[in-house]
Structure formats: C-alpha cells, structure tokens
Scaffold this active site. Structure first.
Site, PDB file in Angstrom:
ATOM      1  N   ASN A   1       1.072   0.015   5.826  1.00  0.00           N
ATOM      2  CA  ASN A   1       1.513  -0.802   4.704  1.00  0.00           C
ATOM      3  C   ASN A   1       2.188  -2.037   5.267  1.00  0.00           C
ATOM      4  O   ASN A   1       3.140  -1.935   6.042  1.00  0.00           O
ATOM      5  CB  ASN A   1       2.494  -0.017   3.821  1.00  0.00           C
ATOM      6  CG  ASN A   1       3.060  -0.858   2.696  1.00  0.00           C
ATOM      7  OD1 ASN A   1       2.393  -1.751   2.193  1.00  0.00           O
ATOM      8  ND2 ASN A   1       4.285  -0.565   2.293  1.00  0.00           N
ATOM      9  N   GLY A   2       1.698  -3.210   4.892  1.00  0.00           N
ATOM     10  CA  GLY A   2       2.283  -4.443   5.394  1.00  0.00           C
ATOM     11  C   GLY A   2       1.215  -5.459   5.730  1.00  0.00           C
ATOM     12  O   GLY A   2       0.084  -5.397   5.244  1.00  0.00           O
TER      13      GLY A   2
ATOM     14  N   GLY B   1      -0.962   0.970  -4.691  1.00  0.00           N
ATOM     15  CA  GLY B   1      -2.313   0.556  -4.365  1.00  0.00           C
ATOM     16  C   GLY B   1      -3.334   1.258  -5.226  1.00  0.00           C
ATOM     17  O   GLY B   1      -3.413   2.489  -5.203  1.00  0.00           O
TER      18      GLY B   1
ATOM     19  N   CYS C   1       0.859  -1.171   0.000  1.00  0.00           N
ATOM     20  CA  CYS C   1       0.000   0.000   0.000  1.00  0.00           C
ATOM     21  C   CYS C   1       0.900   1.227   0.000  1.00  0.00           C
ATOM     22  O   CYS C   1       2.105   1.131   0.231  1.00  0.00           O
ATOM     23  CB  CYS C   1      -0.903   0.022   1.232  1.00  0.00           C
ATOM     24  SG  CYS C   1      -2.090  -1.339   1.319  1.00  0.00           S
TER      25      CYS C   1
ATOM     26  N   TYR D   1      10.056  -5.248  -8.296  1.00  0.00           N
ATOM     27  CA  TYR D   1       8.800  -4.926  -8.967  1.00  0.00           C
ATOM     28  C   TYR D   1       8.004  -3.781  -8.338  1.00  0.00           C
ATOM     29  O   TYR D   1       7.453  -2.947  -9.048  1.00  0.00           O
ATOM     30  CB  TYR D   1       7.929  -6.190  -8.986  1.00  0.00           C
ATOM     31  CG  TYR D   1       6.544  -6.001  -9.554  1.00  0.00           C
ATOM     32  CD1 TYR D   1       6.343  -5.923 -10.931  1.00  0.00           C
ATOM     33  CD2 TYR D   1       5.432  -5.928  -8.727  1.00  0.00           C
ATOM     34  CE1 TYR D   1       5.064  -5.766 -11.468  1.00  0.00           C
ATOM     35  CE2 TYR D   1       4.154  -5.770  -9.253  1.00  0.00           C
ATOM     36  CZ  TYR D   1       3.972  -5.695 -10.616  1.00  0.00           C
ATOM     37  OH  TYR D   1       2.721  -5.540 -11.139  1.00  0.00           O
TER      38      TYR D   1
END
Length: 504
Positions: A101-102, A28, A2, A257
């Site tokens: 985020n995670g 995201g 995210c 990526y």
C-alpha cells in the site's frame, strides 16, 4: 490507497484472509488477490473486482496452507488491468510474494536499476512489483539456504536505502515466514496483532486495526516508521528498526477520508479525530458567520462526514438531520475514472429526502472537496429538493496539490481549488456560502489523538512533501498519468486487450 492483510496461523488461512480483505475493502475496490502456502508450494488467485466477486468456492478450496497474504487494489494511475492485481510473486530466492500500500516516488529509476544492475525483469507498471524485486534481490545477496531474521532485516535495510516514497508492505517467504515493514516516514498505516487459539498463537498484519478486531486478534501495535517484523513458521516474532533515519509523518488524509471510523491508526482514534474536526470547524464558522443561527438544519454527505457534521451541529446547537440516502453498491466517486462516469455515479449513489430540505436554509457538511463534481451535483440536488439556501462546509482544507504517496487524487488542473479562491470555488459549485477547515486545526485534531506525533503529511493541502524528493519533473510526470484523458486512453487499451483475448 490499498488494503493489505497477512496471516500466519495454526490452521488454513484462506477464509481468514478473505474475511480480512472484506473489512478493508473500502481501501480498494478495483481488484483483489490472495496467495497462500503450505510450505512447499504457493497457491494464488487474483483478478479485477470486489473481494466477493473475485473469490468463489472453487478458488477458496485451492488456497491451501497456514500462511498467506491478501490485497485489495485501488490503482493510483488509473490502470484496471488484471495483470496489476496483487499479490506479486517471484520464485527466487525461496519464493517470495508481496502486497503493498503506497507509492514509490523513484519507481522509474529503480526499475532501470533492477534491469541494468540486478538483471531482474519487471513485467508490469506496478511499483509493488518493483518493491518485490528489490526485496528479493537484497535478500538473495545476504541469505544462505534458509533466511534468518538477520538476513530479512538486512534486506529491508538495503531496500530502505534504495526506495523512496510511501510503502506499507506485507510479504510471505515460502517455508520461512511472514514479513512486514513500513517506510521511514510511516506515511501509510500498517498494524500487527495476535490471538491465542487452542493450537497456539496466531499472527496477523493489516492496514487498519478494524481488520484485527473483526477477526478476533488483539492489537499489539503499529509497525513503526522504518521498522520490520519477521514471524517465522514456528510463530517466533522478531522486530527491528531497519532505517538509518526515521520519523513519524502519517498521511493526514487517512483521518479525513480514507480510514474506517472504527480504526485506530498510530494510536489515533479515527472517529474521535473526526469529532474534533467538527468541533474546530464549528468554532471557525461561529467566528466567520455571526448569523449562523439562521441555518435551519445541518445535513452530512454520507458516509465519511457524518461524525464531523454531528459534532459541528452539537457545538453550534443546530438541528442535525440525515437528508441523503446512499446506495451502498456504488463505489467512492472521487476515485472513479472519467468525469462523465463520476457525474453519473453521484446521482446513482445519493437521493435526497425532500422533507429535510423544503423551504430551509441548509448547511451541507462533507469531509473534503476534491474535484468539486460531487459537491456541485449534491448542492443542485438540495435545491431541487426545495432548499431555500444551500451553505457548504468542508471538514478539510482546500485540496490544491496532488498526492504522490498512494492516493489517486486527480491531475492538479482537475482539482477545483487549484488557482481558485474560496469565493470562486463557492460560485463554481453553486453554493450560497462556503467554508473550509483551517489546516492548523486539522493537524491539531489529529495531533491531539497522539501528542507524540507532531508532523503529518499534509502535501495535498500545502504542497509540502515529507520525503523531500518530489520535484516539479515528477509532478509533471504524474500529471500526465492522472488526467482524465490519459485514464480514458488506458481504459480503451485495456478494453481492446480484453477483446483481443476473448477472440483468441
């Protein structure tokens, strides 16, 4: 993954947070949200969709105040309910909002603890709401009428003892300031910067350095594993290590990526890391394919693989060409729910330039191969465009294991490299030849960017999880959440819920 943004400024922050979210939109594309405060009240807008679609002028004018946080969501369990959009908010103590985020690997246990011991109710399936409630409970236990830096850091230290997994967090405490912290392994990225204005110093937290660059903030540095930052409303910055044990183990897939190439994560330049990936892959190709000179052209699969492909072609003295044109209004295909939707999206996303393929032996280069669905269709497109032979190279090793730290890699049974040899994968995707990057070379490509970091999370390649707490029972649990059948069922439930809301 995210994207998160937090800003404490001397002026309204609504537009700056919006702009920051558009820069980290690649992290995201499922939902977005912003919450701000004027010191007395909070103002929240969040919904499903891209940043540009969630926020209209009428929403922006209501987001008042000089402090706020924002989030763009990419769900790790396939949920697309607006209720899961972030930031989340609780009114006690003080009024706290949080974006994350995670992924927590012990979310189920903590959720039960919160209800049983802390008497807190979690209203969604999001582990971000769990993190918020843990932080709020621990802060309530130590703070007085107004939280001090010591209170904030004590609460984060207590959270570290309870929460396991990956978490890069930005939070806002109403009337107190901006908080950011990172899990003790530093798996997900988070960075701090500031800028000078005519009215004084302004502060920003973001997932990637590129967001700071675009908004004119000077990068001060990454938040360290286990570290927390507290910036009070006057702009005073406090930093403290809050974990008993910490180590650097950033996710290597960020460099493969996830991250933008113009970002610097943990002092490692993403672009240069991908260049080194191309160089190392070229060396392996030269060792294992002595007839590599028969390749007429190297063509990248846009966009992430361009850097590695260009460097590979340069190292081998081969011709590099752009052979695919990308429709930039289609999302990232490996994170799309449903195999049928992914197959449809690849054809909508890419179109081949016949001239670059006709009667040629082509080496296609991609950043990685996850399900293989995209690779299979792209190889078929190359053949339809007239390629004589189609070779395929992956700048990353075979993806054989699920990621449990915030990347929605699919059910292990849907990973094309699961229980298959390279030769079998080559046959399934329809390539004439296939070559993968070696894991040691991938790690070295990132390590060269910051020699101080010797340990990366490479779990999706080798099944070694850096938190040390990932059991087979947990993997079986996420297997049930991530397979396409389960996602389709959830999508149907969300559609039925939306239809019911429309009718009532």
């Amino acid at each position: 993954m995210c994207g998160i943004v937090g800003i404490l400024a001397k002026q309204p922050v609504n537009q700056a947070i919006y702009d920051g979210l558009t820069v980290v939109q690649h992290r995201g594309q499922d939902a977005a949200g912003i919450i701000t405060s004027d010191g007395q009240r909070v103002y929240l807008r969040k919904n499903n969709g891209l940043v540009r679609d969630v926020f209209r002028t009428s929403h922006m004018v209501e987001l008042k105040g000089n402090i706020g946080i924002g989030h763009c969501r990419y769900p790790t369990a396939g949920c697309d309910s607006p209720a899961e959009a972030q930031p989340f908010y609780v009114n006690s103590p003080f009024g706290i909002s949080l974006a994350h985020n995670g992924n927590l690997t012990n979310a189920k246990e903590i959720k039960e603890e919160l209800f049983r011991d802390d008497q807190r109710h979690v209203n969604t399936e999001s582990d971000s709401e769990i993190l918020l409630n843990v932080f709020a409970h621990e802060l309530h236990a130590v703070a007085g009428l107004s939280p001090t830096p010591f209170d904030i850091f004590s609460a984060v230290a207590a959270l570290h003892l309870r929460c396991r997994g990956a978490y890069a967090v930005v939070a806002m405490v109403v009337g107190a300031g901006l908080v950011a912290f990172r899990d003790p392994n530093g798996i997900r990225p988070i960075i701090y910067g500031r800028r000078e204005t005519a009215n004084g110093i302004e502060h920003m937290i973001a997932s990637e350095s590129v967001a700071l660059d675009v908004l004119g903030f000077e990068v001060i540095g990454d938040i360290q594993p286990g570290e927390a930052i507290f910036i009070n409303m006057e702009g005073t910055v406090y930093r403290q290590q809050c974990a008993e044990h910490s180590r650097y183990s950033p996710c290597i897939f960020e460099y493969v990526y996830l991250a933008r190439p113009d970002s610097i994560i943990d002092q490692i330049v993403v672009h240069k890391t991908r260049m080194r990936m191309g160089e190392k892959l070229a060396r392996k190709l030269k060792r294992e394919w002595p007839d590599f000179q028969d390749i007429d052209v190297v063509i990248p699969i846009p966009d992430t693989s361009r850097t590695a492909a260009l460097q590979l072609a340069y190292a081998l003295d081969l011709t590099y060409r752009e052979g695919f044109i990308k429709n930039r209004y289609i999302g990232r295909t490996f994170i799309m729910p449903g195999q049928a939707e992914r197959k449809k999206s690849v054809r909508q996303k890419l179109n081949a330039i016949d001239l670059e393929f006709r009667d040629k032996t082509v080496l296609l280069v991609d950043d990685s191969i996850v399900r293989g669905t995209t690779s299979m269709q792209i190889i078929q497109m190359a053949r339809e465009a007239g390629a004589r032979q189609v070779f395929f190279a992956s700048a990353a090793p075979p993806v054989k294991h699920p990621n449990v730290y915030g990347i929605d890699m699919p059910s292990v049974k849907e990973l094309i490299a699961h229980n298959r040899t390279d030769e079998e994968i080559c046959k399934v995707i329809g390539a004439d030849r296939l070559i993968y990057q070696d894991l040691d070379d991938l790690v070295e490509a990132a390590h060269e960017g910051n020699p101080a970091i010797t340990d990366f999370d490479t779990s999706c390649f080798n099944g070694v999880y850096v938190t040390g707490d990932v059991s087979q029972d947990y993997l079986d649990h996420i297997e049930g959440l991530r397979n396409d059948g389960a996602k389709s069922q959830r999508e149907g439930n969300d559609l039925n819920f939306a239809e019911l809301n429309n009718q009532t």
